[in-house]
Design an enzyme around this catalytic site. Structure first.
Site, mmCIF file in Angstrom:
data_model
loop_
_atom_site.group_PDB
_atom_site.id
_atom_site.type_symbol
_atom_site.label_atom_id
_atom_site.label_comp_id
_atom_site.label_asym_id
_atom_site.label_seq_id
_atom_site.Cartn_x
_atom_site.Cartn_y
_atom_site.Cartn_z
ATOM 1 N N HIS A 116 55.954 -56.192 -76.302
ATOM 2 C CA HIS A 116 56.786 -55.656 -75.216
ATOM 3 C C HIS A 116 58.023 -56.529 -74.913
ATOM 4 C CE1 HIS A 116 56.389 -53.027 -71.339
ATOM 5 N NE2 HIS A 116 57.655 -53.250 -71.632
ATOM 6 N N LYS A 135 52.371 -50.943 -75.989
ATOM 7 C CA LYS A 135 52.988 -52.274 -76.138
ATOM 8 C C LYS A 135 52.058 -53.382 -75.661
ATOM 9 C CE LYS A 135 57.388 -50.037 -74.916
ATOM 10 N NZ LYS A 135 57.076 -49.121 -73.801
ATOM 11 N N ASP A 172 56.037 -42.730 -75.013
ATOM 12 C CA ASP A 172 56.224 -44.185 -74.987
ATOM 13 C C ASP A 172 55.495 -44.791 -73.792
ATOM 14 O OD1 ASP A 172 57.865 -46.598 -76.000
ATOM 15 O OD2 ASP A 172 58.153 -46.608 -73.819
ATOM 16 N N TYR A 203 52.239 -50.357 -68.099
ATOM 17 C CA TYR A 203 52.534 -49.157 -67.302
ATOM 18 C C TYR A 203 51.265 -48.654 -66.598
ATOM 19 C CZ TYR A 203 56.782 -48.922 -70.239
ATOM 20 O OH TYR A 203 57.953 -49.210 -70.906
#
Ligand SMILES: NC(=O)C1=CN([C@@H]2O[C@H](COP(=O)(O)OP(=O)(O)OC[C@H]3O[C@@H](n4cnc5c(N)ncnc54)[C@H](OP(=O)(O)O)[C@@H]3O)[C@@H](O)[C@H]2O)C=CC1
Ligand SMILES: O=C(O)C(=O)[C@@H](O)[C@H](O)C(=O)CO
Length: 276
Positions: free
Chosen positions: A108, A75, A45, A50
Site C-alpha cells: 500500500h 493491499k 480496488d 479500508y
C-alpha cells in the site's frame, strides 16, 4: 458495458477502469459494489486498511458475476511489512474476502523509514508462486523505491497505483513506468471531487464533446494510459464514470487538461507520508 482490458507485464490483464472502494463499507458499501458489478465494473480496488474486504467478497458473491471475470485488488498495510508478516497478511485478506486468490495484490505505501518493503516484496513474489495472488504490484512507490525493488529482486511490479489527476499528472513517474512495463493506476482520479470538475478547461472540453466534466477527466486518464479507479457510492454516477470508452479527446485537449498541474491534493509524498 464493461471497460476494455489492458495487458500487464506478467501476462495477466486488468480492466482499463475500476471502482475505488475506500469508504464503501458495511451494508451500504455492499449494495454500492453490487450495483457497480451489475453495471459492468470488473475491477474492485480494496485494501486491508479500508476495512471492507468482507464487503467486497460479499458483493462479488451477491452480484452473481462470475468470479473469474472480476479483478479484485487489495493491499498490504504498513504494519504487515516483512516477509512472514506479508505472507500472513495475504492469507488474512483471502480469508476476509472469502476468495481462493487475489487478482492484484499491492504494497500500500513504502514506509521508507521502516525499511521493510523489500522483504514485503519478496513475500509477494512467493505468494504469487503459491497461487495466492495472480499479479503483484505496489502503490505510492517513487522511482527510487521501484529501482531498489528491481535491483534487489529482479522482479518488476506489474502495477504502481499512485496519486494521479489533472492537478498532479505525474509525467516523470509515468515515463519511468512506461520504460519498465509497469502499468499505472490513478488514485483519487477525480481529485476527490474538488474544484477540478468546475475548471473552465474541463467544462469547455466537456461541452464540446457532449460529455460531463467527470467523463472528460476519466477519459484523460485512459488516454494517458493509466487505469483510473474512481469511487462512487451512487449507481447513476458509477455508470457515468464507466461510460468513457465511446469518445476520444484530441491531443491538444489532453495537453490542456495536463496543463492544470499544480501538485498533490494533500501531503501524500511517499518519501515522508507513512501509513501503518
Ligand atoms: N493507494 C492509495 O494510497 C490510495 C488509493 N485510493 C483508491 O482510489 C480510489 C478513488 O479515490 P478517492 O480518494 O476515493 O477519490 P475520487 O477522485 O475517486 O473521488 C471520489 C469522490 O468523487 C465523487 N464522485 C464520483 N463520481 C462522481 C461523478 N460522476 N460526479 C460527481 N462526483 C463524483 C464521489 O462521491 P459519490 O460517492 O457520492 O459519488 C466522491 O466524493 C479510492 O476509493 C481507493 O480505492 C485512494 C487514495 C489513496
Ligand atoms: O485510500 C487509501 O488507499 C489511502 O491510503 C488513504 O488512507 C489515504 O491515504 C487517505 O485518504 C488519507 O487521507
Amino acid at each position: 458495458m464493461t471497460a476494455p482490458l489492458r495487458s500487464l507485464n506478467d501476462g495477466n490483464s486488468l480492466p482499463q477502469l475500476g471502482l475505488g472502494t475506500y469508504q464503501l463499507n458495511d451494508g451500504a458499501g455492499v449494495a454500492a459494489m453490487v450495483g457497480a458489478l451489475e453495471s459492468g465494473y470488473r475491477l474492485l480496488d480494496s485494501a486491508v486498511n479500508y476495512g471492507n474486504e468482507e464487503a467486497v467478497g460479499e458483493a462479488l458473491r451477491r452480484s452473481g458475476v462470475d468470479r473469474s471475470d472480476v479483478s479484485v485488488t487489495t493491499k498490504v498495510p504498513g504494519r504487515d511489512h516483512g516477509f512472514d508478516e506479508t505472507l500472513a497478511s495475504i492469507s488474512g485478506s483471502l480469508d476476509r474476502l472469502g476468495l481462493d486468490w487475489v487478482d492484484l495484490h499491492l504494497i500500500h505505501w513504502p514506509n521508507p523509514s521502516v525499511d521493510r518493503y523489500v522483504d514485503a516484496w519478496r513475500a509477494m513474489i512467493k505468494a504469487r508462486e503459491h497461487g495466492m495472488v495472480r499479479s503483484i504490484g505496489v502503490s505510492n512507490f517513487t522511482i527510487a523505491h521501484l529501482e531498489r525493488l528491481i535491483d534487489e529482486t529482479g522482479v518488476v511490479p506489474a502495477v504502481n497505483q499512485v496519486e494521479l489527476h489533472p492537478y498532479f499528472p505525474q509525467g516523470d513517474q509515468r515515463a519511468f513506468h512506461a520504460e519498465h512495463g509497469i502499468a499505472t493506476e490513478s488514485w483519487s482520479p477525480l481529485a476527490r471531487r474538488t474544484e477540478l470538475l468546475a475548471e473552465p478547461v474541463i467544462t469547455e472540453i466537456a461541452d464540446g464533446h457532449g460529455r460531463t466534466p467527470t467523463q472528460v477527466v476519466l477519459r484523460w486518464h485512459v488516454q494517458l494510459g493509466s487505469i483510473p479507479i474512481p469511487k462512487s457510492a451512487d449507481a447513476t454516477r458509477q455508470r457515468e464514470n464507466l461510460d468513457v470508452f465511446g469518445f476520444t479527446l484530441a491531443p491538444d485537449e489532453v495537453e490542456a487538461i495536463s496543463g492544470l498541474e499544480r501538485g498533490r491534493l494533500w501531503d501524500g509524498d511517499p518519501d515522508t507520508h507513512e501509513e501503518m
